[in-house]
Design a protein around this motif. Structure first.
Motif, PDB file in Angstrom:
ATOM      1  N   GLY A   1      49.198 -55.940  40.453  1.00  0.00           N
ATOM      2  CA  GLY A   1      49.700 -55.400  41.709  1.00  0.00           C
ATOM      3  C   GLY A   1      48.646 -55.032  42.729  1.00  0.00           C
ATOM      4  O   GLY A   1      48.964 -54.602  43.833  1.00  0.00           O
ATOM      5  N   TYR A   2      47.372 -55.196  42.376  1.00  0.00           N
ATOM      6  CA  TYR A   2      46.292 -54.786  43.272  1.00  0.00           C
ATOM      7  C   TYR A   2      45.777 -55.953  44.120  1.00  0.00           C
ATOM      8  O   TYR A   2      44.582 -56.203  44.195  1.00  0.00           O
ATOM      9  CB  TYR A   2      45.149 -54.163  42.462  1.00  0.00           C
ATOM     10  CG  TYR A   2      45.562 -52.926  41.711  1.00  0.00           C
ATOM     11  CD1 TYR A   2      45.632 -51.698  42.358  1.00  0.00           C
ATOM     12  CD2 TYR A   2      45.902 -52.976  40.370  1.00  0.00           C
ATOM     13  CE1 TYR A   2      46.029 -50.551  41.678  1.00  0.00           C
ATOM     14  CE2 TYR A   2      46.292 -51.836  39.678  1.00  0.00           C
ATOM     15  CZ  TYR A   2      46.352 -50.640  40.338  1.00  0.00           C
ATOM     16  OH  TYR A   2      46.741 -49.507  39.661  1.00  0.00           O
ATOM     17  N   GLY A   3      46.694 -56.642  44.777  1.00  0.00           N
ATOM     18  CA  GLY A   3      46.349 -57.777  45.626  1.00  0.00           C
ATOM     19  C   GLY A   3      46.162 -57.361  47.081  1.00  0.00           C
ATOM     20  O   GLY A   3      45.801 -56.218  47.392  1.00  0.00           O
ATOM     21  N   GLY A   4      46.444 -58.279  47.979  1.00  0.00           N
ATOM     22  CA  GLY A   4      46.246 -58.060  49.404  1.00  0.00           C
ATOM     23  C   GLY A   4      47.047 -56.903  49.972  1.00  0.00           C
ATOM     24  O   GLY A   4      46.529 -56.111  50.766  1.00  0.00           O
ATOM     25  N   ARG A   5      48.313 -56.803  49.573  1.00  0.00           N
ATOM     26  CA  ARG A   5      49.138 -55.697  50.088  1.00  0.00           C
ATOM     27  C   ARG A   5      48.536 -54.361  49.655  1.00  0.00           C
ATOM     28  O   ARG A   5      48.450 -53.418  50.446  1.00  0.00           O
ATOM     29  CB  ARG A   5      50.576 -55.819  49.579  1.00  0.00           C
ATOM     30  CG  ARG A   5      51.444 -54.673  50.065  1.00  0.00           C
ATOM     31  CD  ARG A   5      52.868 -54.776  49.588  1.00  0.00           C
ATOM     32  NE  ARG A   5      53.604 -53.565  49.947  1.00  0.00           N
ATOM     33  CZ  ARG A   5      54.710 -53.172  49.339  1.00  0.00           C
ATOM     34  NH1 ARG A   5      55.245 -53.902  48.370  1.00  0.00           N
ATOM     35  NH2 ARG A   5      55.294 -52.055  49.699  1.00  0.00           N
ATOM     36  N   TRP A   6      48.129 -54.236  48.393  1.00  0.00           N
ATOM     37  CA  TRP A   6      47.522 -52.989  47.907  1.00  0.00           C
ATOM     38  C   TRP A   6      46.262 -52.676  48.707  1.00  0.00           C
ATOM     39  O   TRP A   6      46.035 -51.521  49.074  1.00  0.00           O
ATOM     40  CB  TRP A   6      47.213 -53.078  46.418  1.00  0.00           C
ATOM     41  CG  TRP A   6      46.437 -51.884  45.947  1.00  0.00           C
ATOM     42  CD1 TRP A   6      45.098 -51.820  45.710  1.00  0.00           C
ATOM     43  CD2 TRP A   6      46.936 -50.561  45.741  1.00  0.00           C
ATOM     44  NE1 TRP A   6      44.737 -50.542  45.347  1.00  0.00           N
ATOM     45  CE2 TRP A   6      45.851 -49.754  45.353  1.00  0.00           C
ATOM     46  CE3 TRP A   6      48.196 -49.987  45.827  1.00  0.00           C
ATOM     47  CZ2 TRP A   6      45.993 -48.399  45.057  1.00  0.00           C
ATOM     48  CZ3 TRP A   6      48.329 -48.634  45.530  1.00  0.00           C
ATOM     49  CH2 TRP A   6      47.243 -47.862  45.155  1.00  0.00           C
ATOM     50  N   GLN A   7      45.447 -53.677  48.964  1.00  0.00           N
ATOM     51  CA  GLN A   7      44.206 -53.453  49.713  1.00  0.00           C
ATOM     52  C   GLN A   7      44.512 -52.863  51.101  1.00  0.00           C
ATOM     53  O   GLN A   7      43.862 -51.915  51.530  1.00  0.00           O
ATOM     54  CB  GLN A   7      43.412 -54.760  49.849  1.00  0.00           C
ATOM     55  CG  GLN A   7      42.936 -55.336  48.529  1.00  0.00           C
ATOM     56  CD  GLN A   7      42.095 -54.376  47.716  1.00  0.00           C
ATOM     57  OE1 GLN A   7      41.243 -53.674  48.241  1.00  0.00           O
ATOM     58  NE2 GLN A   7      42.342 -54.335  46.416  1.00  0.00           N
ATOM     59  N   ARG A   8      45.495 -53.424  51.781  1.00  0.00           N
ATOM     60  CA  ARG A   8      45.873 -52.919  53.111  1.00  0.00           C
ATOM     61  C   ARG A   8      46.444 -51.502  53.036  1.00  0.00           C
ATOM     62  O   ARG A   8      46.060 -50.618  53.800  1.00  0.00           O
ATOM     63  CB  ARG A   8      46.899 -53.849  53.766  1.00  0.00           C
ATOM     64  CG  ARG A   8      46.334 -55.156  54.251  1.00  0.00           C
ATOM     65  CD  ARG A   8      47.357 -55.960  55.029  1.00  0.00           C
ATOM     66  NE  ARG A   8      48.592 -56.228  54.286  1.00  0.00           N
ATOM     67  CZ  ARG A   8      48.747 -57.214  53.404  1.00  0.00           C
ATOM     68  NH1 ARG A   8      47.763 -58.039  53.152  1.00  0.00           N
ATOM     69  NH2 ARG A   8      49.909 -57.393  52.796  1.00  0.00           N
ATOM     70  N   GLU A   9      47.393 -51.295  52.115  1.00  0.00           N
ATOM     71  CA  GLU A   9      48.069 -49.998  52.012  1.00  0.00           C
ATOM     72  C   GLU A   9      47.106 -48.889  51.571  1.00  0.00           C
ATOM     73  O   GLU A   9      47.152 -47.777  52.086  1.00  0.00           O
ATOM     74  CB  GLU A   9      49.236 -50.092  51.030  1.00  0.00           C
ATOM     75  CG  GLU A   9      50.343 -51.024  51.462  1.00  0.00           C
ATOM     76  CD  GLU A   9      51.218 -50.462  52.553  1.00  0.00           C
ATOM     77  OE1 GLU A   9      51.302 -49.216  52.692  1.00  0.00           O
ATOM     78  OE2 GLU A   9      51.824 -51.260  53.270  1.00  0.00           O
ATOM     79  N   SER A  10      46.252 -49.171  50.620  1.00  0.00           N
ATOM     80  CA  SER A  10      45.330 -48.138  50.139  1.00  0.00           C
ATOM     81  C   SER A  10      44.283 -47.809  51.198  1.00  0.00           C
ATOM     82  O   SER A  10      43.913 -46.647  51.358  1.00  0.00           O
ATOM     83  CB  SER A  10      44.682 -48.545  48.818  1.00  0.00           C
ATOM     84  OG  SER A  10      43.910 -49.709  48.950  1.00  0.00           O
ATOM     85  N   LYS A  11      43.846 -48.810  51.946  1.00  0.00           N
ATOM     86  CA  LYS A  11      42.891 -48.565  53.032  1.00  0.00           C
ATOM     87  C   LYS A  11      43.528 -47.670  54.099  1.00  0.00           C
ATOM     88  O   LYS A  11      42.902 -46.729  54.594  1.00  0.00           O
ATOM     89  CB  LYS A  11      42.440 -49.894  53.645  1.00  0.00           C
ATOM     90  CG  LYS A  11      41.377 -49.755  54.699  1.00  0.00           C
ATOM     91  CD  LYS A  11      40.930 -51.110  55.209  1.00  0.00           C
ATOM     92  CE  LYS A  11      39.874 -50.955  56.279  1.00  0.00           C
ATOM     93  NZ  LYS A  11      39.403 -52.258  56.770  1.00  0.00           N
TER      94      LYS A  11
END
Length: 107
Positions: free
Chosen positions: A28-38
């Protein structure tokens, strides 16, 4: 064997554990996670590690391990800013991180 090095059986156990986990993207730590966590870390109040150490937060930690539950994974109420070094320490202590057994200490 030099201090701090793993024996062959420890290395094999860790490798098997990593193979079972799958890639970060599969977990689950793909592109969406990168954007949301940032975006989460950019919010006021999320600059410092939630453990109280004073370090700059450079990642988002799940307060309660999601264990694959997508609702818990994406619930921002289950997120906290963390420093990577503190997150590693928390994972080892509370979740048996890096293939190690779970210890009694909880964060």
């Amino acid at each position: 064997m030099a201090s701090g090095q793993r024996c062959a059986c420890q290395h094999a156990k860790a490798k098997a554990h990593d193979a079972q986990r799958g890639t970060a993207a599969h977990r689950g730590y793909g592109g969406r996670w990168q954007r949301e966590s940032k975006a989460f870390l950019a919010l006021p109040g999320n600059e410092r590690c939630a453990c109280g150490c004073g370090r700059v937060a450079d990642m988002v930690d799940h307060i309660r391990a999601h264990k694959g539950d997508p609702v818990l994974f994406w619930s921002r109420s289950n997120w906290q800013p963390f420093a990577r070094v503190c997150n590693s320490r928390k994972a080892i202590a509370s979740e048996g991180g890096f293939g190690r057994p779970i210890r009694g200490h909880q964060f």
